[in-house]
Design a protein around this motif. Sequence first.
Motif: not given
Length: 126
Positions: A83-99
Amino acid sequence: QVQLVDSGGGLVQAGASLRLSCAVSGRTFSGYTMGWFRQAPGKEREFVAAASWSTSATYYVGDYADSVKGRFTISGDNAKNTVYLEMNNLKPEDTAVYYCATASSRSRSRGAYEYWGQGTQVTVSS
């Protein structure tokens, strides 16, 4: 035994894109809910997105947090059981560890998810 392996994180600039992967072993993702959560330093782990797949994995019902709606998209490859998570137009507030995680039914609650990946770091610079 069900195992999830997250990958694809990295350091990018604001506005860039990343695709996270979650390789599933021990069972197929079809017929289950696959979710993505994230945890920033000093914050609780929060819901990002989830997809509840049909038993044939040909379609899913998606659910996205308001903060990522329109920018993030879940998809899956049945042949690769990934499974994939496509992330576009990333912002600094998206900074995190993703699980990534898997549950038997659709939910935004961490407690509903039975198995978890090890996490992958996403850092977005301004």
